[in-house]
Design a protein around this motif. Structure first.
Motif, PDB file in Angstrom:
ATOM      1  N   MET A   1       0.928  -0.724   0.420  1.00 40.39           N
ATOM      2  CA  MET A   1       0.248   0.412  -0.182  1.00 40.39           C
ATOM      3  C   MET A   1       0.722   1.149  -0.187  1.00 40.39           C
ATOM      4  SD  MET A   1      -1.304   0.361   3.918  1.00 40.39           S
ATOM      5  CE  MET A   1      -0.132   1.188   5.560  1.00 40.39           C
ATOM      6  N   ARG A   2       0.651   2.384  -0.343  1.00 43.56           N
ATOM      7  CA  ARG A   2       0.877   3.718  -0.387  1.00 43.56           C
ATOM      8  C   ARG A   2       0.470   4.584   1.014  1.00 43.56           C
ATOM      9  NH1 ARG A   2      -0.232   7.524  -4.487  1.00 43.56           N
ATOM     10  NH2 ARG A   2      -2.550   6.867  -4.273  1.00 43.56           N
ATOM     11  N   ALA A   3       1.682   5.011   0.885  1.00 46.82           N
ATOM     12  CA  ALA A   3       1.235   5.383   2.506  1.00 46.82           C
ATOM     13  C   ALA A   3       2.186   6.749   2.477  1.00 46.82           C
ATOM     14  CB  ALA A   3       1.735   4.921   3.812  1.00 46.82           C
ATOM     15  N   MET A   4       2.175   7.834   3.670  1.00 52.24           N
ATOM     16  CA  MET A   4       2.960   8.969   3.671  1.00 52.24           C
ATOM     17  C   MET A   4       3.346   9.219   5.429  1.00 52.24           C
ATOM     18  SD  MET A   4       2.765  10.674   1.295  1.00 52.24           S
ATOM     19  CE  MET A   4       3.403  12.133   1.449  1.00 52.24           C
ATOM     20  N   LEU A   5       4.231   9.047   5.501  1.00 51.35           N
ATOM     21  CA  LEU A   5       5.130   8.247   6.834  1.00 51.35           C
ATOM     22  C   LEU A   5       5.977   9.474   7.342  1.00 51.35           C
ATOM     23  CD1 LEU A   5       7.136   4.658   6.104  1.00 51.35           C
ATOM     24  CD2 LEU A   5       5.093   5.330   7.888  1.00 51.35           C
ATOM     25  N   LEU A   6       5.857  10.224   8.886  1.00 47.70           N
ATOM     26  CA  LEU A   6       6.796  10.748   9.073  1.00 47.70           C
ATOM     27  C   LEU A   6       7.682   9.998   9.610  1.00 47.70           C
ATOM     28  CD1 LEU A   6       6.621  13.739  10.455  1.00 47.70           C
ATOM     29  CD2 LEU A   6       5.238  12.447  12.512  1.00 47.70           C
ATOM     30  N   ASP A   7       9.498  10.472   9.873  1.00 45.86           N
ATOM     31  CA  ASP A   7       9.986   9.380   9.927  1.00 45.86           C
ATOM     32  C   ASP A   7      10.402   9.975  11.118  1.00 45.86           C
ATOM     33  OD1 ASP A   7      10.919   7.272   8.319  1.00 45.86           O
ATOM     34  OD2 ASP A   7      11.388   8.963   6.534  1.00 45.86           O
ATOM     35  N   ALA A   8      10.717  11.780  11.128  1.00 44.84           N
ATOM     36  CA  ALA A   8      11.434  12.398  12.119  1.00 44.84           C
ATOM     37  C   ALA A   8      10.461  13.907  12.355  1.00 44.84           C
ATOM     38  CB  ALA A   8      12.529  12.484  12.450  1.00 44.84           C
ATOM     39  N   PRO A   9       9.883  14.409  13.896  1.00 45.63           N
ATOM     40  CA  PRO A   9       9.009  15.816  13.838  1.00 45.63           C
ATOM     41  C   PRO A   9      10.299  16.297  12.757  1.00 45.63           C
ATOM     42  CG  PRO A   9       9.181  14.648  16.263  1.00 45.63           C
ATOM     43  CD  PRO A   9       9.451  13.588  15.373  1.00 45.63           C
ATOM     44  N   GLY A  10       9.249  17.405  12.582  1.00 45.21           N
ATOM     45  CA  GLY A  10       9.849  19.044  11.752  1.00 45.21           C
ATOM     46  C   GLY A  10      10.806  17.957  10.429  1.00 45.21           C
ATOM     47  N   LYS A  11      10.448  17.067   9.622  1.00 49.00           N
ATOM     48  CA  LYS A  11      11.228  16.903   8.562  1.00 49.00           C
ATOM     49  C   LYS A  11       9.231  16.327   7.734  1.00 49.00           C
ATOM     50  CE  LYS A  11      15.318  14.196   9.636  1.00 49.00           C
ATOM     51  NZ  LYS A  11      15.742  13.197   9.570  1.00 49.00           N
ATOM     52  N   PRO A  12       9.280  16.717   5.956  1.00 46.72           N
ATOM     53  CA  PRO A  12       8.787  16.573   5.643  1.00 46.72           C
ATOM     54  C   PRO A  12       7.794  14.939   5.484  1.00 46.72           C
ATOM     55  CG  PRO A  12      10.136  17.909   4.525  1.00 46.72           C
ATOM     56  CD  PRO A  12      10.446  16.439   5.319  1.00 46.72           C
TER      57      PRO A  12
ATOM     58  N   ASP B   1       5.000  18.773  13.083  1.00 47.67           N
ATOM     59  CA  ASP B   1       5.841  19.847  13.856  1.00 47.67           C
ATOM     60  C   ASP B   1       6.658  19.634  14.696  1.00 47.67           C
ATOM     61  OD1 ASP B   1       5.453  21.321  11.170  1.00 47.67           O
ATOM     62  OD2 ASP B   1       3.560  22.959  12.198  1.00 47.67           O
ATOM     63  N   GLY B   2       6.729  18.456  15.674  1.00 49.88           N
ATOM     64  CA  GLY B   2       7.241  18.472  16.599  1.00 49.88           C
ATOM     65  C   GLY B   2       6.289  18.834  17.999  1.00 49.88           C
ATOM     66  N   GLU B   3       5.290  19.879  18.176  1.00 47.76           N
ATOM     67  CA  GLU B   3       4.424  20.216  19.189  1.00 47.76           C
ATOM     68  C   GLU B   3       3.829  18.854  20.355  1.00 47.76           C
ATOM     69  OE1 GLU B   3       3.604  24.283  16.882  1.00 47.76           O
ATOM     70  OE2 GLU B   3       1.924  22.788  16.745  1.00 47.76           O
ATOM     71  N   LEU B   4       3.679  17.771  19.989  1.00 55.70           N
ATOM     72  CA  LEU B   4       2.696  17.057  19.949  1.00 55.70           C
ATOM     73  C   LEU B   4       4.504  15.915  21.208  1.00 55.70           C
ATOM     74  CD1 LEU B   4      -0.523  16.579  19.395  1.00 55.70           C
ATOM     75  CD2 LEU B   4      -0.256  17.983  21.559  1.00 55.70           C
ATOM     76  N   PRO B   5       4.889  15.609  21.812  1.00 57.63           N
ATOM     77  CA  PRO B   5       5.685  14.883  22.163  1.00 57.63           C
ATOM     78  C   PRO B   5       5.539  13.277  21.486  1.00 57.63           C
ATOM     79  CG  PRO B   5       5.089  15.289  24.416  1.00 57.63           C
ATOM     80  CD  PRO B   5       4.024  16.141  23.110  1.00 57.63           C
ATOM     81  N   GLU B   6       6.718  12.753  21.659  1.00 53.69           N
ATOM     82  CA  GLU B   6       6.681  11.288  21.499  1.00 53.69           C
ATOM     83  C   GLU B   6       5.940  10.584  20.823  1.00 53.69           C
ATOM     84  OE1 GLU B   6       7.077   9.707  25.629  1.00 53.69           O
ATOM     85  OE2 GLU B   6       8.918  11.040  26.340  1.00 53.69           O
ATOM     86  N   PRO B   7       5.873  11.097  19.705  1.00 53.47           N
ATOM     87  CA  PRO B   7       5.174  10.492  18.814  1.00 53.47           C
ATOM     88  C   PRO B   7       5.792   8.843  18.437  1.00 53.47           C
ATOM     89  CG  PRO B   7       6.031  11.698  17.497  1.00 53.47           C
ATOM     90  CD  PRO B   7       6.724  12.380  18.547  1.00 53.47           C
ATOM     91  N   LYS B   8       4.779   7.999  17.704  1.00 52.60           N
ATOM     92  CA  LYS B   8       5.193   6.466  16.913  1.00 52.60           C
ATOM     93  C   LYS B   8       6.170   7.374  16.112  1.00 52.60           C
ATOM     94  CE  LYS B   8       3.917   2.535  14.948  1.00 52.60           C
ATOM     95  NZ  LYS B   8       4.665   3.402  13.463  1.00 52.60           N
ATOM     96  N   LEU B   9       7.295   6.159  16.389  1.00 58.37           N
ATOM     97  CA  LEU B   9       8.142   6.218  14.317  1.00 58.37           C
ATOM     98  C   LEU B   9       8.559   4.707  14.649  1.00 58.37           C
ATOM     99  CD1 LEU B   9      10.166   9.457  15.714  1.00 58.37           C
ATOM    100  CD2 LEU B   9       7.960   9.839  14.540  1.00 58.37           C
ATOM    101  N   PRO B  10       8.664   5.380  12.655  1.00 59.79           N
ATOM    102  CA  PRO B  10       8.452   6.254  11.995  1.00 59.79           C
ATOM    103  C   PRO B  10       6.518   6.122  12.498  1.00 59.79           C
ATOM    104  CG  PRO B  10       8.943   4.503  10.372  1.00 59.79           C
ATOM    105  CD  PRO B  10       9.398   3.954  12.323  1.00 59.79           C
ATOM    106  N   LEU B  11       5.814   6.861  11.830  1.00 59.38           N
ATOM    107  CA  LEU B  11       4.636   7.248  11.894  1.00 59.38           C
ATOM    108  C   LEU B  11       3.282   7.127  10.576  1.00 59.38           C
ATOM    109  CD1 LEU B  11       1.824   8.012  14.180  1.00 59.38           C
ATOM    110  CD2 LEU B  11       2.824   9.928  14.460  1.00 59.38           C
ATOM    111  N   ILE B  12       2.826   6.768  10.252  1.00 61.93           N
ATOM    112  CA  ILE B  12       1.809   6.924   9.383  1.00 61.93           C
ATOM    113  C   ILE B  12       0.171   8.367  10.154  1.00 61.93           C
ATOM    114  CG2 ILE B  12      -0.412   6.623   7.797  1.00 61.93           C
ATOM    115  CD1 ILE B  12       0.773   3.884   7.718  1.00 61.93           C
ATOM    116  N   PRO B  13       0.539   9.204  10.203  1.00 62.47           N
ATOM    117  CA  PRO B  13      -0.539  10.472  10.686  1.00 62.47           C
ATOM    118  C   PRO B  13      -1.742  10.442  10.013  1.00 62.47           C
ATOM    119  CG  PRO B  13       1.489  11.401   9.736  1.00 62.47           C
ATOM    120  CD  PRO B  13       1.084  10.484   9.144  1.00 62.47           C
TER     121      PRO B  13
END
Length: 328
Positions: A1-12, A46-58
């Protein structure tokens, strides 16, 4: 499947190809049709909420169809239309769960934050936290109901009895709650970013009697105010507009620091109240009410691969209503 992933806060976010997940016990696999782009997603990215699961699909305003059932799931069937909200799992055992306050669960998991969300072609969800969604709504039009609508509804319940309501920040949540408020008999005043004439016009089109800048004084004292913009300085500004006994409700999960203010603007039994998450009872009540009002959402659809652009437009205040990612 296609997914948009967040690898680290502050990164696209990056577009990735991932295996379609398999539902575990008590879970369902949902084929995503649309996922709203919420300000909470922006706080996570943007990293304003701490400690997300990473990598993360928002993503937590998910509309889709059940594609597969995990062991023990009997309340849903393949093909059922469901909405998946922010609150993704609760323990059922902590003091808050036992007191029917699952929105405050000490061990809760949140969709698109501490478990993967809906910026993807498939998503897993706890079957207990999936809501039926009326077929009268298109997928994109229904998506904002799952958070902007639900949190807006909970914040309105906390505002008290129908009277004169001020709404600060006229975006996705405000444009939905305004319709519910008018349906219930509230009079509305809208406060927008100073100079934002387009937002003023949008608020007036949804039944506001008056629209002005957040730095302006309304023509009458308010019975309650709800703040959707994540700006702490709006709290003392709103307190100055509410009448004695009035309440200021802060509806966001994140807000910048609230500056100090004189006790005088809080005195005479004014209060400030925050909103945390939602309960399943909120979801069932609101999603049953929505088609009866009926709530009409204003949305702009965006292809999944352009999620970063949708987030940028939300960050910059360049959206009217809500952006919704659709699976091409």
């Amino acid at each position: 499947m296609r997914a948009m992933l967040l690898d680290a806060p502050g990164k696209p976010l990056r577009l990735a190809s991932l295996p379609v997940p398999r539902p575990g016990p008590g879970e369902v696999l949902v084929k995503v049709e649309a996922c709203g782009v919420c300000r909470t997603d922006l706080h996570v990215v943007d990293g304003e909420l701490p400690e997300p699961k990473l990598p993360l699909i928002p993503g937590h305003e998910i509309i889709g169809r059940v594609a597969a059932l995990g062991e023990g799931v009997t309340a849903l069937a393949p093909g059922a239309r469901v909405g998946i909200p922010w609150l993704g799992w609760t323990c059922g055992a902590c003091r808050y769960c036992r007191a029917d306050k699952e929105n405050l669960c000490e061990n809760a998991l949140f969709t698109g934050y501490t478990r993967d969300g809906g910026y993807a072609e498939y998503a897993l969800a706890d079957a207990r936290f999936c809501f039926p969604v009326a077929e009268s709504y298109g997928a994109a039009e229904a998506a904002p109901l799952l958070c902007a609508g639900l949190i807006g509804y909970r914040s309105l319940r906390m505002a008290g009895e129908a009277g004169l309501l001020g709404i600060y920040g006229f975006g996705a949540a405000a444009h939905i709650v305004a319709q519910v408020a008018r349906h219930e008999g509230w009079r509305l005043f809208a406060f927008v970013k100073p100079g934002d004439e387009k937002a003023k016009e949008f608020a007036l089109s949804l039944g506001a009697e008056w629209a002005g800048g957040s730095d302006e004084t309304p023509p009458e004292p308010l019975d309650a105010a709800i703040i959707y913009a994540p700006a702490g300085p709006l709290v003392p500004a709103a307190l100055k507009t509410v009448a004695p006994g009035g309440r200021v409700v802060c509806a966001g999960i994140h807000m910048s620091d609230i500056p100090s203010f004189p006790y005088d603007i809080l005195w005479r039994e004014r209060s400030v109240h925050s909103v945390a998450n939602l309960t399943r009872a909120d979801g069932e009540a609101f999603l049953s009410l929505a088609p009866k009002v009926p709530i009409v959402t204003t949305v702009e659809t965006v292809p999944l691969a352009e999620a970063n652009e949708a987030l940028a437009r939300l960050r910059d205040g360049r959206l009217t209503g809500a952006a919704v990612l659709v699976m091409e």
